[in-house]
Design a protein around this motif. Structure first.
Motif, short mmCIF file in Angstrom:
data_model
loop_
_atom_site.label_atom_id
_atom_site.label_comp_id
_atom_site.label_asym_id
_atom_site.label_seq_id
_atom_site.Cartn_x
_atom_site.Cartn_y
_atom_site.Cartn_z
N SER A 186 34.00 -3.73 89.91
CA SER A 186 35.22 -3.00 90.36
C SER A 186 34.91 -1.49 89.58
O SER A 186 35.48 -0.68 90.11
N GLN A 187 34.74 -1.29 88.29
CA GLN A 187 34.60 0.00 87.94
C GLN A 187 33.32 0.97 87.92
O GLN A 187 33.32 1.98 87.68
N LEU A 188 32.57 0.29 89.04
CA LEU A 188 31.22 1.12 89.41
C LEU A 188 31.83 2.44 90.11
O LEU A 188 31.04 3.52 90.15
N VAL A 189 32.98 2.28 90.73
CA VAL A 189 33.50 3.51 91.49
C VAL A 189 33.74 4.53 90.52
O VAL A 189 33.60 5.63 90.87
N THR A 190 34.46 4.36 89.47
CA THR A 190 34.80 5.41 88.41
C THR A 190 33.40 5.84 87.64
O THR A 190 33.36 6.95 87.34
N ALA A 191 32.61 4.77 87.76
CA ALA A 191 31.24 5.18 87.15
C ALA A 191 30.43 6.28 88.08
O ALA A 191 30.03 7.24 87.46
N GLY A 192 30.68 5.87 88.99
CA GLY A 192 29.91 6.86 90.26
C GLY A 192 30.45 8.29 90.35
O GLY A 192 29.72 9.42 90.40
N LEU A 193 32.04 8.30 90.37
CA LEU A 193 32.54 9.52 90.22
C LEU A 193 32.49 10.47 89.26
O LEU A 193 32.25 11.56 89.16
N ALA A 194 32.56 9.64 87.86
CA ALA A 194 32.24 10.31 86.60
C ALA A 194 30.88 11.05 86.57
O ALA A 194 30.52 12.04 86.17
N PHE A 195 29.79 10.11 87.02
CA PHE A 195 28.46 10.74 87.03
C PHE A 195 28.16 11.82 88.03
O PHE A 195 27.43 12.77 87.62
N TRP A 196 28.86 11.33 89.07
CA TRP A 196 28.60 12.83 90.13
C TRP A 196 29.48 14.16 89.60
O TRP A 196 28.53 15.25 89.71
N LEU A 197 30.41 14.08 88.79
CA LEU A 197 31.13 15.16 88.53
C LEU A 197 30.41 15.82 87.33
O LEU A 197 30.33 16.97 86.88
N SER A 198 29.65 14.63 86.48
CA SER A 198 29.03 15.32 85.22
C SER A 198 27.71 16.00 85.65
O SER A 198 27.27 16.88 84.99
N THR A 199 27.11 15.84 86.80
CA THR A 199 26.06 16.60 87.48
C THR A 199 26.35 17.90 87.96
O THR A 199 25.88 18.74 88.41
N ARG A 200 27.92 18.14 88.37
CA ARG A 200 28.49 19.36 89.08
C ARG A 200 29.01 20.26 87.78
O ARG A 200 29.54 21.34 88.41
N THR A 201 29.09 19.81 86.53
CA THR A 201 29.92 20.61 85.73
C THR A 201 29.56 20.51 84.50
O THR A 201 28.70 19.84 84.02
N ASP A 202 29.58 21.72 83.54
CA ASP A 202 28.94 21.85 82.38
C ASP A 202 30.07 21.45 81.29
O ASP A 202 29.94 21.56 80.05
N ALA A 203 31.20 21.02 81.84
CA ALA A 203 32.29 20.70 80.85
C ALA A 203 32.65 19.25 80.83
O ALA A 203 32.79 18.59 81.85
N PRO A 204 31.96 18.70 79.80
CA PRO A 204 32.21 16.95 79.67
C PRO A 204 33.50 16.43 79.73
O PRO A 204 33.89 15.79 80.56
N LEU A 205 34.66 17.15 79.36
CA LEU A 205 35.90 16.78 79.44
C LEU A 205 36.52 16.78 80.91
O LEU A 205 37.20 16.17 81.36
#
Length: 284
Positions: A186-205
């Motif tokens: 059920s948390q794979l959605v959060t994982a996917g969203l966080a991982f996608w955002l991680s590839t789009r930004t240089d700011a980890p926070l």
């Protein structure tokens, strides 16, 4: 020239950035140790709370899972999952998956990894597998510590069900494993969203905070009953379906629907992450 030729001829893209190397790098990071410490301490915080406040009891004649927390170690582990599944377990998933690529960019080391050369797909794959592995480890750590602490405090016994009846220790352990597995899916959605955002930004926070924030928005929308059946398409709507596994006769339909929704969203987000990163101009 001969040395360069030998290196080039022996180069194998599939052997760059091995999983064991990436795992060792992530395990040594302070945020990994801090997150593990927080999850390991939570059961003891609840133990202290019950010791100070007294054993929980039913209110208005209605008994909930929380009211059975001190019945046995298995009950205490189930209660720890119940109080943490909605938000606390979202944080390590968002942290491990949202920080993994963006942190390399913020350190200006991402371009050097790609110049090693590590193929972009290989780099993302290694980081995603390790991030998901650490997320799963976090979800296993919490109930394991809770089970050990609860057994020491309340004894080893069956899992008492609020609606009546009990599950023997062997069955309870199996059902709790199913619950942990479902929470991870059920948390794979959060994982996917966080991982996608991680590839789009240089700011980890930004990646971590964005994933947590949108997860909270999903929980808020699920509370809007006016949405009716539209809520069935929200991953948050099914986040507590795992509770159906700790019943005398488990009900699987909710977990099946929740898993299908979560996997669908997660797959789309992972594909977006790989596709977008393959075309991204990496300058940091």
């Amino acid at each position: 020239m001969s040395t360069l030729t030998e290196v080039a001829s022996g180069y194998q893209a599939g052997r760059t950035l091995p999983l064991r190397v990436e795992l060792a790098r992530q395990l040594k990071r302070r945020r990994t140790l801090l997150m593990g410490g927080v999850l390991a301490v939570l059961p003891f915080v609840l133990l202290i709370a019950f010791a100070v406040g007294g054993d929980p009891g039913g209110r208005n004649g209605r008994i909930t899972l929380m009211d059975t927390a001190t019945a046995s170690g298995a009950n205490f582990a189930a209660v720890n999952l119940f109080v943490s599944a909605g938000f606390l377990l979202v944080i390590p998933v968002a942290l491990f998956c949202g920080d993994t690529v963006a942190s390399e960019a913020s350190w200006s080391s991402l371009r050097y990894l790609l110049a090693a050369p590590v193929p972009r797909a290989r780099l993302l794959w290694s980081k995603l597998v390790v991030a998901l592995g650490l997320s799963l480890a976090a979800m296993v750590l919490l109930p394991l510590v809770a089970l050990a602490a609860g057994t020491a405090a309340y004894g080893w016994g069956p899992l008492e069900i609020p609606t009546g009846g009990a599950l023997d220790t062997g069955t309870a352990a199996q059902r709790l494993l199913v619950a942990v597995a479902y929470i991870f899916v059920s948390q794979l959605v959060t994982a996917g969203l966080a991982f996608w955002l991680s590839t789009r930004t240089d700011a980890p926070l930004g990646a971590v905070g964005g994933a947590v924030g949108l997860t909270i928005v999903g929980n808020v929308l699920d509370a809007v009953t006016a949405l009716g059946h539209w809520r069935d398409f929200l991953p948050a709507h099914w986040q507590f379906a795992w509770a159906d596994a700790v019943q005398p006769q488990p009900e699987w339909s909710g977990m099946i629907q929740g898993s299908a929704i979560s996997l669908t969203y997660a797959l789309v987000l992972f594909v977006l992450a790989f596709r977008g990163f393959a075309r991204k101009d990496v300058v940091s």
